[in-house]
Design a protein around this motif. Structure first.
Motif, PDB file in Angstrom:
ATOM      1  N   PHE A 213       0.830  -1.205   0.000  1.00 20.69           N
ATOM      2  CA  PHE A 213       0.000   0.000   0.000  1.00 20.69           C
ATOM      3  C   PHE A 213       0.868   1.260   0.000  1.00 20.69           C
ATOM      4  O   PHE A 213       0.750   2.111  -0.880  1.00 20.69           O
ATOM      5  N   TYR A 214       1.780   1.378   0.977  1.00 19.77           N
ATOM      6  CA  TYR A 214       2.567   2.612   1.119  1.00 19.77           C
ATOM      7  C   TYR A 214       3.551   2.822  -0.034  1.00 19.77           C
ATOM      8  O   TYR A 214       3.864   3.963  -0.372  1.00 19.77           O
ATOM      9  N   GLU A 215       4.044   1.729  -0.627  1.00 16.48           N
ATOM     10  CA  GLU A 215       5.026   1.874  -1.710  1.00 16.48           C
ATOM     11  C   GLU A 215       4.404   2.435  -2.988  1.00 16.48           C
ATOM     12  O   GLU A 215       5.125   2.790  -3.916  1.00 16.48           O
ATOM     13  N   ARG A 216       3.089   2.520  -3.036  1.00 16.44           N
ATOM     14  CA  ARG A 216       2.452   3.110  -4.223  1.00 16.44           C
ATOM     15  C   ARG A 216       2.497   4.638  -4.178  1.00 16.44           C
ATOM     16  O   ARG A 216       2.149   5.295  -5.154  1.00 16.44           O
ATOM     17  N   ALA A 217       2.934   5.196  -3.059  1.00 18.13           N
ATOM     18  CA  ALA A 217       3.131   6.655  -2.990  1.00 18.13           C
ATOM     19  C   ALA A 217       4.430   7.001  -3.716  1.00 18.13           C
ATOM     20  O   ALA A 217       5.244   6.127  -3.995  1.00 18.13           O
ATOM     21  N   GLY A 218       4.619   8.279  -4.011  1.00 20.86           N
ATOM     22  CA  GLY A 218       5.874   8.705  -4.633  1.00 20.86           C
ATOM     23  C   GLY A 218       5.675   9.891  -5.568  1.00 20.86           C
ATOM     24  O   GLY A 218       4.557  10.237  -5.938  1.00 20.86           O
ATOM     25  N   ARG A 219       6.810  10.506  -5.900  1.00 22.10           N
ATOM     26  CA  ARG A 219       6.819  11.605  -6.868  1.00 22.10           C
ATOM     27  C   ARG A 219       7.335  11.015  -8.174  1.00 22.10           C
ATOM     28  O   ARG A 219       8.423  10.431  -8.197  1.00 22.10           O
ATOM     29  N   VAL A 220       6.568  11.119  -9.238  1.00 23.53           N
ATOM     30  CA  VAL A 220       6.899  10.379 -10.465  1.00 23.53           C
ATOM     31  C   VAL A 220       6.769  11.250 -11.716  1.00 23.53           C
ATOM     32  O   VAL A 220       6.135  12.309 -11.697  1.00 23.53           O
ATOM     33  N   ILE A 221       7.414  10.757 -12.783  1.00 25.64           N
ATOM     34  CA  ILE A 221       7.156  11.276 -14.135  1.00 25.64           C
ATOM     35  C   ILE A 221       6.197  10.277 -14.771  1.00 25.64           C
ATOM     36  O   ILE A 221       6.489   9.077 -14.848  1.00 25.64           O
ATOM     37  N   SER A 222       5.047  10.766 -15.223  1.00 24.42           N
ATOM     38  CA  SER A 222       4.007   9.855 -15.723  1.00 24.42           C
ATOM     39  C   SER A 222       4.333   9.356 -17.131  1.00 24.42           C
ATOM     40  O   SER A 222       5.232   9.870 -17.798  1.00 24.42           O
ATOM     41  N   LEU A 223       3.562   8.351 -17.560  1.00 23.39           N
ATOM     42  CA  LEU A 223       3.698   7.842 -18.927  1.00 23.39           C
ATOM     43  C   LEU A 223       3.269   8.928 -19.918  1.00 23.39           C
ATOM     44  O   LEU A 223       2.562   9.868 -19.565  1.00 23.39           O
ATOM     45  N   GLY A 224       3.665   8.742 -21.149  1.00 22.62           N
ATOM     46  CA  GLY A 224       3.267   9.713 -22.177  1.00 22.62           C
ATOM     47  C   GLY A 224       4.501  10.332 -22.803  1.00 22.62           C
ATOM     48  O   GLY A 224       5.596  10.317 -22.237  1.00 22.62           O
ATOM     49  N   ALA A 225       4.315  10.892 -24.017  1.00 20.99           N
ATOM     50  CA  ALA A 225       5.445  11.488 -24.738  1.00 20.99           C
ATOM     51  C   ALA A 225       6.042  12.646 -23.942  1.00 20.99           C
ATOM     52  O   ALA A 225       7.251  12.788 -23.842  1.00 20.99           O
ATOM     53  N   ASN A 226       5.179  13.500 -23.400  1.00 20.15           N
ATOM     54  CA  ASN A 226       5.656  14.598 -22.547  1.00 20.15           C
ATOM     55  C   ASN A 226       5.234  14.296 -21.116  1.00 20.15           C
ATOM     56  O   ASN A 226       4.243  14.827 -20.629  1.00 20.15           O
ATOM     57  N   GLY A 227       5.974  13.395 -20.486  1.00 27.15           N
ATOM     58  CA  GLY A 227       5.606  12.952 -19.131  1.00 27.15           C
ATOM     59  C   GLY A 227       5.445  14.113 -18.165  1.00 27.15           C
ATOM     60  O   GLY A 227       6.242  15.054 -18.166  1.00 27.15           O
ATOM     61  N   ARG A 228       4.395  14.060 -17.377  1.00 28.65           N
ATOM     62  CA  ARG A 228       4.129  15.118 -16.401  1.00 28.65           C
ATOM     63  C   ARG A 228       4.648  14.689 -15.033  1.00 28.65           C
ATOM     64  O   ARG A 228       4.665  13.508 -14.717  1.00 28.65           O
ATOM     65  N   GLU A 229       5.032  15.658 -14.232  1.00 24.77           N
ATOM     66  CA  GLU A 229       5.470  15.331 -12.867  1.00 24.77           C
ATOM     67  C   GLU A 229       4.259  15.370 -11.942  1.00 24.77           C
ATOM     68  O   GLU A 229       3.536  16.358 -11.876  1.00 24.77           O
ATOM     69  N   GLY A 230       4.016  14.279 -11.242  1.00 22.04           N
ATOM     70  CA  GLY A 230       2.919  14.222 -10.278  1.00 22.04           C
ATOM     71  C   GLY A 230       3.427  13.613  -8.986  1.00 22.04           C
ATOM     72  O   GLY A 230       4.468  12.956  -8.966  1.00 22.04           O
ATOM     73  N   ALA A 231       2.719  13.859  -7.902  1.00 21.58           N
ATOM     74  CA  ALA A 231       3.146  13.313  -6.615  1.00 21.58           C
ATOM     75  C   ALA A 231       1.948  12.757  -5.870  1.00 21.58           C
ATOM     76  O   ALA A 231       0.849  13.320  -5.918  1.00 21.58           O
ATOM     77  N   LEU A 232       2.166  11.636  -5.197  1.00 23.98           N
ATOM     78  CA  LEU A 232       1.140  11.044  -4.344  1.00 23.98           C
ATOM     79  C   LEU A 232       1.750  10.867  -2.957  1.00 23.98           C
ATOM     80  O   LEU A 232       2.687  10.096  -2.775  1.00 23.98           O
ATOM     81  N   THR A 233       1.246  11.635  -2.009  1.00 23.05           N
ATOM     82  CA  THR A 233       1.730  11.581  -0.631  1.00 23.05           C
ATOM     83  C   THR A 233       0.711  10.814   0.203  1.00 23.05           C
ATOM     84  O   THR A 233      -0.471  11.146   0.175  1.00 23.05           O
ATOM     85  N   ALA A 234       1.160   9.782   0.912  1.00 19.12           N
ATOM     86  CA  ALA A 234       0.238   8.942   1.694  1.00 19.12           C
ATOM     87  C   ALA A 234       0.472   9.155   3.186  1.00 19.12           C
ATOM     88  O   ALA A 234       1.600   9.047   3.660  1.00 19.12           O
ATOM     89  N   ILE A 235      -0.602   9.482   3.894  1.00 18.48           N
ATOM     90  CA  ILE A 235      -0.523   9.703   5.340  1.00 18.48           C
ATOM     91  C   ILE A 235      -1.538   8.777   6.005  1.00 18.48           C
ATOM     92  O   ILE A 235      -2.744   8.906   5.789  1.00 18.48           O
ATOM     93  N   GLY A 236      -1.041   7.817   6.752  1.00 19.14           N
ATOM     94  CA  GLY A 236      -1.923   6.825   7.369  1.00 19.14           C
ATOM     95  C   GLY A 236      -1.997   6.989   8.870  1.00 19.14           C
ATOM     96  O   GLY A 236      -0.973   7.092   9.538  1.00 19.14           O
TER      97      GLY A 236
END
Length: 589
Positions: free
Chosen positions: A365-388
């Protein structure tokens, strides 16, 4: 579709035979009531099914029909502002259909099939697209632009793309694959909840998620894309801390999962969030929130699904390029659901009856959090912060769920019942808590807020630790036996605790503090300590130092509105300097 028959019913666990053609984690429909269930174990042609609805009245011989697909969520316009149950059934739509009490077997679609959304294409005919590319947008709420992405596994050339108003099932584009096959794209896509959504690259956690809560941002910060745990006993303010983070954290989208929580707490969220004015946009906070409510009276198995449902929705918005904050309240209730299902499956119990795989499930569950570059030709930067939030029985943080969580997360905000009883909120114990992001985020804050931030924070922590050591001496011999320097340390620590770390969630100004204001407050309190030390060395009486009129102004500085901070704080610091200089000059005379 394969069909079997029930041979045993044990609470939320149903065992069916004749299921040889099904797969693990397939969704099934149980009995004539068509209850939703999921296969969690296979033995030959026998399948063990956890049922997400009440199983009273079921008996052997009733049919079980497999859908042939894993438990999945529907992702598309209509997620924001909606309140779902643990398996993504919209509660409002269910209420309209069956009344205030959820009846068994009610079938409603997660996304409204009738509502039309205005789709605006962002690509043209003939454009080459790959999975993750944005082909259009929908203004879902005043503050959220829903970006329609090419589903995973689709690549080719846009042959047709339409503009106008469509339902989530209508075709908005046609993609021609390289092999000539044509794929119709809708605004909605489905994704299995137990499988993390793919991304191009994971980035290091180097930016803070600013929460506006001073004890968190200054002492125990969390990074964007980080993971944190908030363990604490009953009544220590876990839910209030999570509400504050949901309201004020520097995130574009909030996903709030009430997993096994009391119904009245979810009612509070429902009543509060629409009324709350979002500080970022001025609109209602609900305009960027997805709520998943699985209260303690709902079937226990659905708790297990609720956090996966929530994190899959959060990953979807992360892939659009948003910063998402996910609150899971609480993972202890989820672990209790795991324990109950494990017991009914007659698995070998681990520590305190929890299944042996508790740690690995929490990590998944927790490892699915993170700051990532998404799929796609011009990958976007997104972040998922998990607080349990974690609710250890009796406040004992040595129990398995808390310990397994602490091995995974990098931030530990330890709530303390004794602080809560003293009405000190947030009741985060500064001597127990920690953040492993501190060094990395310290660099960002030093370069973006103030160069001496880390130095001030270190001195502040040192004072709080010295106070804990001095309290033992004070209890034995009294405060008068201490040296002037030690008494100044105690007074500075009291100021840090009461004027800085204590924060009133219900005060219009004090509920949120920007990093700039936090720095100015820290600077002011530490200026009293540094200048007080110099005054004591010059022979100033400690009592006259404590009785300075400016002390009250330092204490009330936190109620200064953000736009007045620079002027008011400069004035207070000048008054502090003048009053200390006056005491020193009297001493010299």
């Amino acid at each position: 579709m394969s069909q079997g028959t029930i041979v045993k019913v044990s609470g939320p666990l149903v065992i069916a035979e004749g299921m040889r053609d099904t797969n693990m984690f397939d969704v099934v429909r149980v009995s004539e009531h068509r209850l939703i269930g999921e296969i969690i174990e296979m033995h030959g042609d026998r399948a063990s099914i956890q049922v997400y609805e009440e199983t009273a009245g079921l008996g052997p011989g009733e049919p079980v029909i497999s859908t042939g697909a894993p438990l999945s969520v529907e992702l598309g316009p209509g997620l924001i502002e909606t309140m779902f149950d643990g398996i993504q059934r919209p509660l409002e739509a269910m209420r309209e259909k069956v009344g205030n009490n959820i009846t068994r077997g009610v079938e409603v679609t997660a996304l409204d099939r009738q509502k039309k959304w205005k789709f605006e294409p962002t690509v043209t005919k003939g454009t080459k697209v790959i999975a993750g590319d944005i082909i259009g947008k929908v203004q879902e709420t005043v503050v959220v632009e829903h970006r329609i992405m090419v589903p995973y596994g689709v690549e080719g050339t846009i042959e047709e793309i339409y503009a106008g108003e469509f339902t989530v099932e209508d075709t908005v584009a046609v993609v021609k694959k390289d092999n000539g096959e044509k794929v119709n794209l809708q605004m909605m896509q489905k994704w299995p909840v137990r499988k993390g959504r793919p991304y191009k690259e994971k980035l290091p956690p180097s930016m803070p998620l600013v929460t506006g809560q001073r004890v968190i941002d200054t002492l125990f910060p969390i990074a964007k894309g980080g993971v944190a745990a908030v363990p604490g006993p009953f009544g220590s303010g876990k839910t209030v801390v999570q509400h504050q983070l949901a309201k004020w954290a520097d995130a574009d989208i909030v996903v709030y999962i009430g997993c096994g929580e009391r119904g009245n707490e979810m009612t509070d969220v429902l009543m509060e969030f629409p009324e709350l004015k979002d500080p970022r946009t001025g609109e209602s906070l609900m305009k960027r929130t997805v709520l998943i409510a699985n209260t303690s009276d709902m079937p226990v198995a659905a708790r297990e699904a609720s956090i996966y449902t929530g994190i899959t929705i959060a990953e979807y918005f992360r892939d659009m390029g948003y910063s998402v904050a996910l609150m899971a309240d609480s993972t202890s209730r989820w672990a209790e659901a795991l324990r109950e299902m494990s017991g009914r499956l007659e698995e070998m119990p681990g520590e305190e009856g929890y299944p042996a795989y508790l740690s690995s499930r929490l990590a998944q569950f927790y490892e699915r959090a993170g700051r990532v570059i998404s799929l796609g030709a011009n990958g976007r930067e997104g972040a998922l912060t998990a607080i349990g939030a974690v609710s250890p029985p009796g406040g004992d943080i040595s129990e398995p769920v808390t310990q397994a969580t602490l091995r995974i997360v990098k931030v530990f905000w330890g709530l303390d019942a004794s602080l809560a009883y003293r009405r000190h909120f947030p009741a985060i114990n500064w001597l127990l808590s920690y953040s492993l992001y501190l060094d990395r985020l310290g660099e960002w804050i030093n370069s973006n807020v103030a160069k001496d931030w880390s130095a001030l924070r270190s001195d502040m922590m040192k004072i709080l630790q010295e106070e804990a050591e001095l309290e033992e001496i004070v209890r034995l011999v009294g405060v008068d036996a201490l040296s002037s320097g030690d008494r100044l340390t105690l007074e500075a620590a009291k100021s840090i605790r009461e004027d800085y770390l204590h924060q009133n969630a219900f005060h219009d100004v004090d509920t949120y503090t920007s990093l700039h204001k936090q720095y100015k407050m820290l600077q002011l309190i530490m200026a009293f300590y540094y200048k007080g030390k110099q005054a004591i060395e010059a022979g100033v009486d400690i009592k006259s130092l404590f009785d300075m009129p400016v002390r009250e102004r330092i204490g009330r500085a936190k109620y200064t509105p953000e736009e007045q901070v620079d002027a008011v704080f400069a004035e207070i610091e000048n008054a502090l300097t003048a009053q200390i200089n006056e005491l020193v000059s009297k001493e010299v005379e």
